[in-house]
Write an enzyme that holds these catalytic residues in place. Structure first.
Site, PDB file in Angstrom:
ATOM      1  N   ARG A 143       0.825  -1.219   0.000  1.00 49.48           N
ATOM      2  CA  ARG A 143       0.000   0.000   0.000  1.00 49.48           C
ATOM      3  C   ARG A 143       0.853   1.261   0.000  1.00 49.48           C
ATOM      4  NH1 ARG A 143      -5.284  -1.939   1.529  1.00 49.48           N
ATOM      5  NH2 ARG A 143      -6.048   0.094   0.979  1.00 49.48           N
ATOM      6  N   ARG A 187      -2.708   7.092   1.190  1.00 47.71           N
ATOM      7  CA  ARG A 187      -3.088   8.301   1.924  1.00 47.71           C
ATOM      8  C   ARG A 187      -2.070   8.855   2.898  1.00 47.71           C
ATOM      9  NH1 ARG A 187      -8.798   5.954   3.694  1.00 47.71           N
ATOM     10  NH2 ARG A 187      -7.446   4.121   3.721  1.00 47.71           N
ATOM     11  N   ARG A 193      -6.266  12.433  -5.139  1.00 44.00           N
ATOM     12  CA  ARG A 193      -7.473  11.741  -4.680  1.00 44.00           C
ATOM     13  C   ARG A 193      -8.650  12.705  -4.512  1.00 44.00           C
ATOM     14  NH1 ARG A 193     -11.480   9.556  -3.935  1.00 44.00           N
ATOM     15  NH2 ARG A 193     -12.111   7.998  -2.412  1.00 44.00           N
ATOM     16  N   TYR A 230     -15.841  -9.658   0.770  1.00 45.63           N
ATOM     17  CA  TYR A 230     -16.406  -8.312   0.580  1.00 45.63           C
ATOM     18  C   TYR A 230     -17.733  -8.396  -0.171  1.00 45.63           C
ATOM     19  CZ  TYR A 230     -12.121  -6.052   2.166  1.00 45.63           C
ATOM     20  OH  TYR A 230     -11.072  -5.608   2.929  1.00 45.63           O
TER      21      TYR A 230
HETATM   22  O1  CP3 Z   1      -0.340  -0.995  -2.693  1.00 44.50           O
HETATM   23  C1  CP3 Z   1      -0.541   0.004  -3.397  1.00 44.50           C
HETATM   24  O2  CP3 Z   1      -0.029   1.103  -3.171  1.00 44.50           O
HETATM   25  C2  CP3 Z   1      -1.385  -0.173  -4.636  1.00 44.50           C
HETATM   26  C3  CP3 Z   1      -2.746   0.072  -4.513  1.00 44.50           C
HETATM   27  C4  CP3 Z   1      -3.676  -0.779  -3.659  1.00 44.50           C
HETATM   28  C5  CP3 Z   1      -4.876  -0.237  -3.161  1.00 44.50           C
HETATM   29  N1  CP3 Z   1      -5.589  -1.259  -2.588  1.00 44.50           N
HETATM   30  C6  CP3 Z   1      -5.271   1.179  -3.272  1.00 44.50           C
HETATM   31  C7  CP3 Z   1      -6.260   1.698  -2.328  1.00 44.50           C
HETATM   32  C8  CP3 Z   1      -3.642  -2.141  -3.327  1.00 44.50           C
HETATM   33  C9  CP3 Z   1      -2.559  -3.168  -3.571  1.00 44.50           C
HETATM   34  C10 CP3 Z   1      -4.864  -2.432  -2.661  1.00 44.50           C
HETATM   35  C11 CP3 Z   1      -5.214  -3.791  -2.195  1.00 44.50           C
HETATM   36  C12 CP3 Z   1      -6.387  -3.979  -1.338  1.00 44.50           C
HETATM   37  N2  CP3 Z   1      -7.584  -3.328  -1.386  1.00 44.50           N
HETATM   38  C13 CP3 Z   1      -6.474  -4.971  -0.329  1.00 44.50           C
HETATM   39  C14 CP3 Z   1      -5.395  -5.989  -0.021  1.00 44.50           C
HETATM   40  C15 CP3 Z   1      -4.278  -5.412   0.744  1.00 44.50           C
HETATM   41  C16 CP3 Z   1      -4.482  -5.238   2.198  1.00 44.50           C
HETATM   42  O3  CP3 Z   1      -4.247  -4.112   2.670  1.00 44.50           O
HETATM   43  O4  CP3 Z   1      -4.852  -6.212   2.880  1.00 44.50           O
HETATM   44  C17 CP3 Z   1      -7.735  -4.866   0.264  1.00 44.50           C
HETATM   45  C18 CP3 Z   1      -8.257  -5.724   1.401  1.00 44.50           C
HETATM   46  C19 CP3 Z   1      -8.435  -3.829  -0.421  1.00 44.50           C
HETATM   47  C20 CP3 Z   1      -9.834  -3.358  -0.185  1.00 44.50           C
HETATM   48  C21 CP3 Z   1      -9.816  -1.941   0.191  1.00 44.50           C
HETATM   49  N3  CP3 Z   1      -9.690  -0.897  -0.707  1.00 44.50           N
HETATM   50  C22 CP3 Z   1      -9.789  -1.392   1.493  1.00 44.50           C
HETATM   51  C23 CP3 Z   1      -9.915  -2.182   2.779  1.00 44.50           C
HETATM   52  C24 CP3 Z   1      -9.638   0.003   1.354  1.00 44.50           C
HETATM   53  C25 CP3 Z   1      -9.497   1.034   2.456  1.00 44.50           C
HETATM   54  C26 CP3 Z   1     -10.803   1.585   2.878  1.00 44.50           C
HETATM   55  C27 CP3 Z   1     -10.612   2.729   3.848  1.00 44.50           C
HETATM   56  O5  CP3 Z   1     -11.297   3.743   3.660  1.00 44.50           O
HETATM   57  O6  CP3 Z   1      -9.799   2.631   4.781  1.00 44.50           O
HETATM   58  C28 CP3 Z   1      -9.589   0.274  -0.024  1.00 44.50           C
HETATM   59  C29 CP3 Z   1      -9.455   1.593  -0.655  1.00 44.50           C
HETATM   60  C30 CP3 Z   1      -8.124   1.910  -1.164  1.00 44.50           C
HETATM   61  N4  CP3 Z   1      -7.451   1.131  -2.038  1.00 44.50           N
HETATM   62  C31 CP3 Z   1      -7.345   3.058  -0.851  1.00 44.50           C
HETATM   63  C32 CP3 Z   1      -6.166   2.928  -1.592  1.00 44.50           C
HETATM   64  C33 CP3 Z   1      -5.020   3.889  -1.622  1.00 44.50           C
HETATM   65  C34 CP3 Z   1      -7.733   4.190   0.073  1.00 44.50           C
HETATM   66  C35 CP3 Z   1      -8.994   4.854  -0.352  1.00 44.50           C
HETATM   67  C36 CP3 Z   1      -8.879   6.310  -0.690  1.00 44.50           C
HETATM   68  O7  CP3 Z   1      -7.842   6.803  -1.163  1.00 44.50           O
HETATM   69  O8  CP3 Z   1      -9.894   6.976  -0.504  1.00 44.50           O
END
Ligand code: CP3
Length: 345
Positions: free
Chosen positions: A22, A26, A35, A148
């Site tokens: 990740r 943020r 974003r 999910y």
């Molecule tokens: O790693 C990276 O930098 C690449 C991008 C990436 C994102 N999500 C961008 C993202 C990757 C590899 C993921 C994988 C992902 N997404 C996982 C597996 C990794 C892990 O952490 O276990 C999971 C479970 C998800 C599902 C998901 N998407 C979640 C739980 C969230 C966060 C929700 C929150 O509000 O806290 C996301 C959203 C997300 N995906 C964000 C990013 C940067 C943040 C949302 C935003 O910017 O508003």
């Protein structure tokens, strides 16, 4: 590419290749700026130039050996007809739909065509990226994505997901198979578009009862790995099974890199598996707090000295992590390469 050299040639480095799960996200002010232009996170994930931009952002700040394409594991349900959106501080939300009719409709969707912007973003990123840096593609593993889809985003509700499996065994199996197929298609697209390695995130592996590991976790994983290898025989694949590291010996027949979370010690997992490349496992909490950060980094490096190894976190970086702590991480890696344990210049 240092990272690929470790995976393909089992090369060892005093300073191992490093990236952070990740890493595009943020904790970076420049990410938040991009974003803020989008209300809809999914729209952002399909906006080619901004995907390229945020993918490259962490590499402009830190000496990271790989970029991971900015996307999300929930692209699959979204593109196939179950809407996904994000509300601030609420995590993902998924549309409350009948999964039986979802499946029927989803079979007719031209999945690959809908993913073309992602393919273009990968091609563009690979073009702008230095040849010494690897580009990582990724997907969720089927169970994690399905949790999910079934719980509509509430990730603490695994009991409900397991109940769904008991009440609808046929539908559960069909969904798991279908998501497995789509995961293969997605990863193939990433590979064809130019990524150098893919990572499969099984972030909710620990919610599965042990007796079901084979059915729910390992069979789909085997299918994905073997299907990709049919087309790309020695393509590097990293598997991250959070909470099940101690069971990695059950899948050591697979020629993959094993991602280790922070609940295990690297050395224990290395001893459990014979001669596997490992990735891990600094606690994101340590990086957040900064307490004993250098000490923990050095411990990991000591444990993995002389073994093929990729330095990473044990899970994704926390969004409140100070940039200065991330800078300390890279400095510690740099310094450690000139040091022996407990004795530094
Ligand atoms: O790693 C990276 O930098 C690449 C991008 C990436 C994102 N999500 C961008 C993202 C990757 C590899 C993921 C994988 C992902 N997404 C996982 C597996 C990794 C892990 O952490 O276990 C999971 C479970 C998800 C599902 C998901 N998407 C979640 C739980 C969230 C966060 C929700 C929150 O509000 O806290 C996301 C959203 C997300 N995906 C964000 C990013 C940067 C943040 C949302 C935003 O910017 O508003």
């Amino acid at each position: 590419m240092k990272l690929i050299d470790v995976i393909k040639n089992k090369k060892t480095f005093i300073k191992p290749p490093v990236w952070m799960m990740r890493q595009a996200g943020r904790y970076l002010p420049e990410y938040k700026q991009v974003r803020a232009r989008y209300q809809d996170f999914m729209e952002f994930c399909f906006s080619i130039d901004d995907v390229v931009e945020v993918t490259l952002q962490p590499l402009r700040r830190f000496p990271i050996d790989a970029a991971i394409i900015f996307s999300d594991i929930l692209i699959i349900p979204h593109v196939l007809g179950q809407k996904v959106w994000f509300e601030t501080n609420h995590g993902p939300k998924l549309e409350d739909i009948n999964l039986n009719s979802f499946l029927e409709k989803a079979m007719d969707i031209n999945f690959i065509e809908k993913l073309l912007p992602i393919s273009q973003a990968i091609q563009k990123t690979r073009h702008s990226l230095d040849q010494s840096k690897a580009l990582i593609g990724f997907s969720g593993a089927p169970w994690t994505v399905l949790t999910y889809m079934i719980s509509k985003g509430k990730t603490n509700n695994f009991q409900k997901v397991l109940e769904f499996r008991e009440i609808n065994p046929e539908l559960f199996r069909s969904l798991l198979n279908f998501i497995t197929e789509k995961t293969i298609d997605l990863l193939k697209l990433h590979i064809q578009s130019g990524v150098n390695v893919v990572q499969i995130f099984e972030s909710w592996a620990s919610a599965v009862p042990e007796i079901l590991y084979e059915e729910i976790l390992f069979q789909p994983l085997r299918k994905i790995v073997l299907s990709l290898r049919e087309f790309y025989p020695d393509f590097p694949i990293i598997y991250y099974g959070r909470g099940i590291n101690a069971f990695y010996n059950k899948i050591q027949d697979l020629d993959i890199v094993f991602g280790v979370d922070e609940s295990s010690s690297m050395k224990n997992i290395y001893n459990l598996l014979s001669q596997k490349v490992l990735q891990g496992n600094l606690s994101p909490h340590t990086l957040l707090s900064g307490q004993n950060l250098e000490g923990e980094i050095q411990l990991i490096l000591e444990e993995m000295k002389g073994y093929p190894f990729i330095f990473n976190l044990g899970h994704g970086i926390n969004k409140d992590t100070p940039i200065s702590h991330v800078e300390r991480l890279f400095k510690a890696l740099e310094i450690s390469s000139h040091c022996t344990f407990n004795a530094c210049l």
